[in-house]
Design an enzyme around this catalytic site. Structure first.
Site, PDB file in Angstrom:
ATOM      1  N   GLU A 192      36.221 -21.857   7.522  1.00 60.92           N
ATOM      2  CA  GLU A 192      36.248 -20.634   6.108  1.00 60.92           C
ATOM      3  C   GLU A 192      36.399 -21.293   4.883  1.00 60.92           C
ATOM      4  O   GLU A 192      35.764 -20.448   4.119  1.00 60.92           O
ATOM      5  CB  GLU A 192      37.760 -20.034   6.749  1.00 60.92           C
ATOM      6  CG  GLU A 192      37.465 -19.291   7.899  1.00 60.92           C
ATOM      7  CD  GLU A 192      38.643 -18.393   8.418  1.00 60.92           C
ATOM      8  OE1 GLU A 192      39.704 -18.430   7.630  1.00 60.92           O
ATOM      9  OE2 GLU A 192      38.653 -17.792   9.485  1.00 60.92           O
ATOM     10  N   HIS A 229      36.605 -10.826   8.984  1.00 63.44           N
ATOM     11  CA  HIS A 229      37.591 -10.512   9.965  1.00 63.44           C
ATOM     12  C   HIS A 229      37.658  -9.030  10.668  1.00 63.44           C
ATOM     13  O   HIS A 229      38.617  -8.812  11.453  1.00 63.44           O
ATOM     14  CB  HIS A 229      39.115 -10.826   9.200  1.00 63.44           C
ATOM     15  CG  HIS A 229      39.276 -12.018   8.880  1.00 63.44           C
ATOM     16  ND1 HIS A 229      38.661 -12.780   7.756  1.00 63.44           N
ATOM     17  CD2 HIS A 229      40.275 -12.926   9.562  1.00 63.44           C
ATOM     18  CE1 HIS A 229      39.208 -13.980   7.648  1.00 63.44           C
ATOM     19  NE2 HIS A 229      39.966 -14.264   8.688  1.00 63.44           N
TER      20      HIS A 229
END
Length: 313
Positions: free
Chosen positions: A166, A200
């Site tokens: 990430e 997400h």
């Protein structure tokens, strides 16, 4: 910071960031949707598949940036430096951001300390010796806490794979793109977490299907998670730009994943709330002083790094 010359068109920078965020999520479902592989035989196999997928998407994003970023010559183009992968000032890039981040968890750390004290009192009441012996016994138990975690697949997901991939995609790749696209530093700090949150959104359907929550309840759960990711994403972007080091937001990410949400209030333990407030005030007071770019770079004038950390004003 000096304004970028906008050598990369803003729409190109934004589209590239959106594509990276969507590709990061899409690869997670590639084994079943694209490759038509059979369902994983266990949660461990499922996680390993995902590890491979996010590794591939991260590599693709890193390589794509090499071709998208407008490097005019080899002299302007430090391959690893683009992504904040540096060895100079490495201890400052690890220690200072980690200490800064831990201030937000002062309440949590105090709560853990109180737990250790309670355990010591319990041992003392059972007649198991003085304080030194109790501390020694507790320390001897530490390996029994760590080893099971290191063999847990969730440990590797939360503390290694997720933070590393990430930060590579959503900080090391996207921030240089946005800065080269002519976006102001503060705009980048606010915009980058939006792309981070996109990655997400897939959790909503997973929670909806796995826990059989109503759509409203699943939305509320994900809404809280997205709020947290936006706040953390802004902070991680701030660290990356200020220090010019990828390792700074990386260690902060690992620490936050390990600690979870900061503890703000515990019934009958007012000291925890007081510690949280004191830690938050100290965090805000040290946010800029402890991330001064000249603490992480040899010089702060005429810096040509894509992050622009050296020329931050």
């Amino acid at each position: 910071m000096e304004d970028s010359d906008g050598s990369l068109p803003k729409p190109v920078a934004v589209i590239a960031c959106i594509a990276m965020a969507l590709f990061y999520v899409a690869t997670l479902y590639a084994p079943t949707v694209v490759l038509r592989l059979p369902p994983p035989s266990s949660s461990k196999v499922f996680m390993i598949r995902r590890f491979i997928c996010v590794a591939i998407s991260s590599i693709v994003s890193v390589v794509s940036c090499v071709f998208i970023l407008p490097a005019r010559s080899r002299e302007d183009f430090s391959f690893l430096g683009i992504y904040g992968i540096r060895t100079d000032h490495i201890w400052q890039a690890v220690v200072f951001p980690l200490l800064l981040t831990s201030l937000m968890y002062t309440g949590s750390l105090v709560l853990k300390s109180l737990s250790v004290v309670d355990k010591w009192k319990e041992r003392r009441n059972q007649g198991q010796g003085p304080l030194f012996d109790s501390i020694k016994t507790i320390l001897q138990e530490v390996p029994s806490w760590i080893l099971p975690s290191a063999s847990n697949i969730l440990f590797w997901r939360n503390l290694v794979v997720a933070p590393l991939t990430e930060e590579l995609v959503f900080r090391a790749c996207m921030i240089p793109l946005l800065l080269c696209g002519g976006f102001k530093v503060y705009a980048v700090i606010l915009l980058c977490p939006v792309f981070f949150s996109l990655a997400h959104l897939n959790h909503m359907m997973e929670i909806y299907n796995r826990h059989r929550y109503s759509l409203l309840k699943a939305s509320m759960v994900i809404g809280r998670q997205l709020g947290y990711t936006v706040i953390f994403g802004s902070y991680a972007s701030f660290l990356f730009i200020r220090t010019g080091h990828l390792v700074s937001p990386l260690v902060a990410h690992m620490f936050c994943n390990y600690m979870g949400l900061p503890v703000i209030f515990v019934r009958r333990k007012g000291l925890v709330t007081l510690a949280f407030v004191a830690g938050t005030v100290t965090f805000l007071g040290l946010l800029f002083p402890i991330t001064q770019p000249n603490m992480y770079n040899e010089r702060t004038n005429n810096c040509r790094c894509w992050q622009g950390s050296c020329s931050w004003d």
